[in-house]
Write an enzyme that holds these catalytic residues in place. Structure first.
Site, mmCIF file in Angstrom:
data_model
loop_
_atom_site.group_PDB
_atom_site.id
_atom_site.type_symbol
_atom_site.label_atom_id
_atom_site.label_comp_id
_atom_site.label_asym_id
_atom_site.label_seq_id
_atom_site.Cartn_x
_atom_site.Cartn_y
_atom_site.Cartn_z
ATOM 1 N N GLN A 97 -0.714 -4.145 -12.501
ATOM 2 C CA GLN A 97 -1.796 -4.136 -11.511
ATOM 3 C C GLN A 97 -2.873 -3.124 -11.887
ATOM 4 O OE1 GLN A 97 1.388 -4.680 -7.963
ATOM 5 N NE2 GLN A 97 -0.684 -4.332 -7.226
ATOM 6 N N GLU A 132 -4.501 -6.795 2.686
ATOM 7 C CA GLU A 132 -3.270 -6.210 3.189
ATOM 8 C C GLU A 132 -3.223 -6.107 4.698
ATOM 9 O OE1 GLU A 132 -3.704 -2.890 0.639
ATOM 10 O OE2 GLU A 132 -2.494 -3.817 -0.917
ATOM 11 N N ARG A 152 1.994 -4.663 -0.269
ATOM 12 C CA ARG A 152 0.838 -5.280 0.367
ATOM 13 C C ARG A 152 0.291 -4.409 1.498
ATOM 14 N NH1 ARG A 152 0.052 -11.455 0.603
ATOM 15 N NH2 ARG A 152 -2.136 -11.623 1.176
ATOM 16 N N CYS A 153 0.078 -3.142 1.162
ATOM 17 C CA CYS A 153 -0.605 -2.281 2.135
ATOM 18 C C CYS A 153 -1.159 -1.104 1.373
ATOM 19 C CB CYS A 153 0.362 -1.773 3.199
ATOM 20 S SG CYS A 153 1.599 -0.628 2.610
#
Lengths: 287, 806
Positions: free
Chosen positions: B237, B760, B384-385
């Site tokens: 990522q 997110e 996902r945050c």
């Protein structure tokens, strides 16, 4: 998730398959749909040196009516069961249950014979076979024999199959017209084994239960025929007391494992609820 | 003008710029199976590696016997910690300032920890080799319960830290203590609690779970001995950060390291960190002189490669009897597993957990986080945050419901009463953040109107009465969640990773015919950057999005960026894209002025080019300007039309939203049914509404999974009992509820295009909505708080403990 080495065989006849299994001995395993065996091999929990693939044997597939019985070849897939009008008419509980097994991709590959022969307590079809009093055709080096499904299951993954034997067919007496049926399966998601499930086949007469069989999935190390539970409702109108008596009798024989689906106490509790719901739904379908 | 002249609307539509529901350009290859993922990389002579992993959660490694493995045909090498010590790589630094074993060095600290790395000519041979490695273990006492980690007699996990009374984030108070992080004013908060009319206190746990992307973590490392260059294809990522980390720990000059992140099949925070597989594959390539591929399987990914959450938050609220909040106090026990491998900005050991005051105007707050070690896998990634924002949002949103229950107030009314008001923005929170913009009351009221909130509460009251009369066995829950996120890390004043400021970057190069390429420091894992980045450029400089190629993930060509996670791409890289485009536009204006023979100030921008003010026919399109940039620039100007921008954001951005979940639960089986889920999101300026909607759907599905069953659970011996998708709840389309989406738009005042980031939000806001729905369903039976996950059997257990099972 990478299997160890193995040799692959694809016999063209049942006799060839039996000969191969006899020659290769304990190190060989027959391969049907593969949905139980291949994951075990990928985890190296099963390490057969030989796989005897039964897909090349044309005679092991198909559904036919033989008098008052339906005979299903062991390599008939769940998808083929679902596509069969004969099954839909004569044994609709097989349709209801096949639709609750895994997902369409698995059902294209997974076979009825593999599902009932493997002895996995999580498989759905064995309970139906108990409820319907099916007979299994077993072929091996010593010839052909028939074993009642109700006599077949001995423990988790332990069955009446002798070394070298293959389950080649399933024969089921067609239940009377107007029978009621239901398979109630509680599961966490599509593709999961049952947290608890109950199969019911019954007939009604004059508003009362005339005959009834109940069988349970994944609530013990083998599928269970819940005879006391069935007896508790025969002759009743399936009133609240009868339903509760059936649930209590069914719970008395359950011994589920505690696992990620829930503790044994929960699985036993909902097992009883599946019995009650299956009875009610089966009765609502009976005429 | 003749009939063929496009209208302004047609010209604008032709650009497919911001606001357009442009179809995802990357899907053309993905939907045809033509993506190029790491496992698609196949190089001549490539070898394959796989791990021997520990069956024990805590054990001493007495000996590792590799002789039999080396006899397996195709096996070339077995790498152990002893091998790695020869190149000083037995341990590696983590992003959180800790160190982590690459391969077991004397002991193992969690089940499935990497013990040895077998390298072979194919994957089958590698696994045959793995099966032949014999490891002698001596089992040690296992520490699983985080609440026992700091007991005096707790087992010593990290012997390497013996005698170290302080770590990367200050003093350590116990041998299993990682750090203590405190923020806020303790004295003022204590005083607020002392004089409060009403207080609540609850231990709110956010259980351990896992991002579990479809594609697991993997890499191919290829070391060229002649050139001394290392090329790594990997599921990264943040490819540039990986390059820098490799340069620092492998002592290879950074310009001789080429990191390529090709198509990535989902990341969700799982692919930010550096894992032992990467190091082992690189070392194996250096040792063998051949490319080495490492691809982890699902079980390895779930059990060893970066968990998320595992925050145990003892939460207290103080309020007046009218329901005005006056103080917040939180103590977090943060279970980091065996090593602190959180991928947070370096100065933030608990991420941005201090967003825990949420959307409410708390005058004072105090928060302490204690990080501890246990015999579990390392990680603590932001699933996902933004960093620990989901934990914070769950904490405050659950606590507000508990307070509402104690006050006898409606949870929506309590929220409306305490929201930060629109006129308070920019708002300075009690725990140190400056919220950029918001309009919470409008969003909340829009949600309540859309779902007929009053009607739902009326229906619920009737259902509860019917339940008490014995007419139904279903209970109805309404879950309200109003979240404020903090995303877009981040400003260099407070955000860095290993000392590198968390800027991001874009380089745009326009070609003579009016097309171009944009290279960006972010890295899409499915977010659709190739589509949306081109839309920003299209609107900024009037070149159709279809004419802009977006490229990411190759550290040789992309400008240095910090990558994609924490909803930072639009706030940071998106800003860099707009700023680079504006540099191009400024040069284009000079060229247009020269060609149109007017002064620059006499030109104005008009959709896809410049026109002379007051003379609408006198125009020069961007397409024509591109051509001119390569053959007739003004005297003294360099030819070409390209620009680079590195954007250091002045502040974070603060997306927010109002969610509502309606759920029915059958108390006899614990089976729930999500009847309705409404999600209103405000992410500021909306670049591509279709992609936003897709992001919301995906994030809500993850939130549903987490709240309703998805967990990494250990038994008392430290065995992972949810190590595959059989038991780790991954919902299919059948289980997934229907999503209703809605929005308001409150642009960020400091972002060049006003955008805030959205990917997110649904995970952050969704989890409390589901959990509040379950808790709300049981509340009338006397329950205050039921821990997640709310799977069937736990719902049944809750019903049982509340005495409603006959």
């Amino acid at each position: 998730m990478i299997p160890g080495p193995f040799d692959y065989h694809r016999p063209a006849s049942v006799s060839d398959a039996i000969k191969l299994l006899a020659d290769l001995g304990d190190e060989a395993r027959p391969l049907a749909g593969g949905h139980s065996l291949l994951p075990m091999m990928k985890l190296r929990l099963a390490t057969p040196a030989h796989l005897v693939d039964l897909h090349g044997i044309a005679g092991l597939k198909g559904i036919c009516r033989d008098g008052d019985r339906i005979v299903i070849g062991a390599m008939t897939t769940q998808a083929e069961l679902l596509a069969s009008a004969e099954i839909g008419t004569s044994l609709p509980i097989l349709h209801e249950t096949a639709l609750l097994i895994a997902d369409p991709q698995v059902r294209y590959r997974g076979t009825l014979g593999g599902n009932v022969a493997n002895g996995d307590p999580g498989n759905d079809m064995p309970a139906l076979m108990l409820a319907l009093d099916a007979a299994y055709r077993l072929e091996g080096p010593n010839g052909v024999r028939e074993v009642a499904a109700r006599e077949f299951y001995q423990g988790a993954y332990f069955t009446a199959l002798e070394p070298g034997e293959i389950l080649t067919g399933i024969s089921i007496a067609v239940p009377p017209a107007g029978h009621g049926y239901a398979y109630e399966k509680l599961k966490r998601k599509v593709g999961d084994y049952a947290t608890a499930a109950a199969a019911v086949v019954l007939t009604m007469a004059g508003g009362k239960v005339a005959s009834c069989t109940i069988a349970l999935t994944n609530l013990h190390e083998t599928p269970l025929l819940a005879t006391d539970a069935a007896n508790a409702v025969i002759g009743t109108t399936l009133d609240d007391a009868a339903l509760k008596a059936a649930a209590t009798a069914a719970r008395a024989i359950m011994q589920p494992a505690s696992d990620a689906r829930g503790p044994a106490e929960y699985r036993t509790h909902v097992g009883g609820i599946m019995v009650m719901r299956a009875l009610q739904r089966a009765a609502s379908r009976a005429s | 003008m003749n009939d063929m002249t496009p209208t302004r609307e047609q010209r604008e539509a032709a650009l497919e710029g911001m606001g357009c529901k442009r179809k995802r350009v990357e899907d053309i290859r993905f939907t045809q199976g033509k993506g190029n993922y790491v496992d698609d990389v196949k190089l001549p002579g490539m070898l394959h590696g796989d791990f021997v992993r520990s069956p024990h959660a805590h054990a001493r490694v007495k000996a590792i016997h590799t002789e039999e493995a080396l006899k397996v045909p195709g096996v070339l090498a077995v790498i152990t910690a002893e091998t790695l010590k020869t190149v000083n790589l037995a341990w590696m630094p983590t992003l959180a300032g800790d160190v982590q074993m690459v391969l077991a060095d004397g002991k193992v600290l969690f089940q499935n920890q990497e013990v040895a790395f077998v390298v072979a000519t194919d994957r089958y041979a590698a696994d045959d080799g793995v099966a032949k490695v014999v490891v002698e273990y001596e089992a040690l006492p296992v520490l699983v319960d985080p609440f026992k980690a700091m007991d005096a007699d707790a087992p010593v996990l990290r012997e390497d830290l013996a005698g170290k009374t302080s770590g990367a984030h200050g003093p350590r108070k116990h041998h299993n203590h990682v750090f203590e992080w405190a923020i806020g004013d303790k004295d003022l908060t204590d005083a607020a609690f002392a004089k409060a009319d009403v207080t609540i206190k609850e231990m709110i746990s956010y259980h351990r779970t896992h991002p579990s992307p479809l594609e697991t973590c993997q890499c191919v490392c290829s070391f060229d001995k002649i050139k001394g260059e290392l090329t790594i294809w990997g599921t990264f990522q943040a490819p540039h950060v990986i390059r820098t980390v490799v340069a620092l720990i492998a002592k290879i000059p950074e310009h001789k390291i080429h990191v390529i992140a090709p198509d990535i099949g989902g990341g969700f925070g799982n692919k930010v960190g550096a894992y032992p597989g990467y190091i082992c594959a690189a070392v194996a390539s250096i040792v063998t002189g051949k490319p080495v591929k490492w691809v982890e399987d699902r079980i390895e990914n779930l059990t060893a490669t970066s968990f998320a959450r595992d925050y145990h938050m003892t939460t207290e609220l103080a309020a007046t009897k009218e329901g005005k909040v006056t103080g917040l106090r939180v103590h977090v026990l943060a279970d980091h597993g065996a090593f602190d491998a959180c991928a947070d900005p370096s100065k933030w050991p608990a991420g941005f957990f201090n967003i825990v005051t949420g959307s409410y105007d708390f005058p004072v707050a105090h928060c302490v986080v204690d990080g501890i070690y246990t015999n579990k896998a390392p990680g603590g990634v932001a699933y996902r945050c933004s960093f620990r924002v989901t934990e914070a949002a769950y904490c405050i949103e659950r606590a507000m419901d508990i307070l509402a229950q104690k006050l006898g107030m409606d949870p929506a009314d309590l929220r409306l009463k305490n929201f930060v008001k629109t006129e308070q923005f920019p708002y300075h929170s009690a725990l140190g953040w400056e919220y950029d913009s918001g309009d919470y009351h409008t969003a909340m009221r829009k949600m309540m109107e859309a779902v007929d909130y009053a009607g739902l509460r009326k229906e619920q009251a009737e259902k509860r009465a019917a339940f008490k009369r014995g007419e139904t066995r279903d209970i109805m829950g309404i879950g309200v969640s109003f979240f404020t996120e903090i995303v877009g890390a981040g400003p260099s004043k407070n955000c860095d990773i290993l000392g590198i400021a968390m800027f991001d970057s874009c380089e745009i190069r326009l070609h003579p015919t009016g097309a171009g390429i944009a290279r960006v420091g972010s890295k899409s894992q499915g977010q659709g950057h190739e589509t949306t980045w081109a839309q920003i450029i299209a609107t900024e400089i009037g070149i159709p999005a279809d004419n802009i190629m977006v490229e990411e993930g190759n550290t040789d060509t992309a400008p240095y960026g910090l990558g994609t996670y924490g909803s930072r791409s639009t706030p940071v890289a998106g800003a860099a894209i707009a700023m680079a485009a504006r540099k191009i536009k400024a040069k284009a204006q000079m060229i247009a002025a020269y060609k149109l023979e007017v002064h620059e100030d006499d030109l104005e921008w008009d959709i896809d080019g410049f026109r002379v003010k007051g003379l609408p026919e006198k125009v020069m399109s961007m397409k024509d300007i591109c051509w001119a940039a390569y053959n007739s620039v003004p005297p003294g100007m360099e030819p070409g039309l390209e620009a680079v921008s590195y954007y250091d954001p002045p502040n974070m951005t603060y997306p927010f939203g109002a969610y509502l979940c309606v759920m029915d639960i059958d108390v006899d089986t614990g089976v729930y049914k999500v009847r309705r889920f409404y999600a209103l999101d405000d992410c500021g300026t909306r670049i591509n509404p279709m992609i936003i909607e897709g992001q919301i759907h995906g994030g809500l599905t993850e939130a549903f999974a987490i709240a309703m069953g998805q967990e990494i659970r250990y038994d008392a011996e430290g065995n992972v009992v949810t190590g595959s998708f059989m038991d780790f709840f991954m919902p299919t389309a059948v289980e997934t509820p229907h999503w209703e989406t809605d929005f308001t738009v409150t642009p960020s005042p400091h972002h060049p295009i006003g955008a805030k980031g959205v990917g997110e939000s649904p995970n952050v806001g969704g989890v409390p909505a589901f959990s509040n729905a379950v808790n709300d369903a049981f509340a009338f039976l006397g329950s205050t708080h039921i821990q997640m996950p709310h799977d069937f059997w736990r719902n049944w257990q809750a019903a049982k403990s509340l005495g409603v099972l006959a």
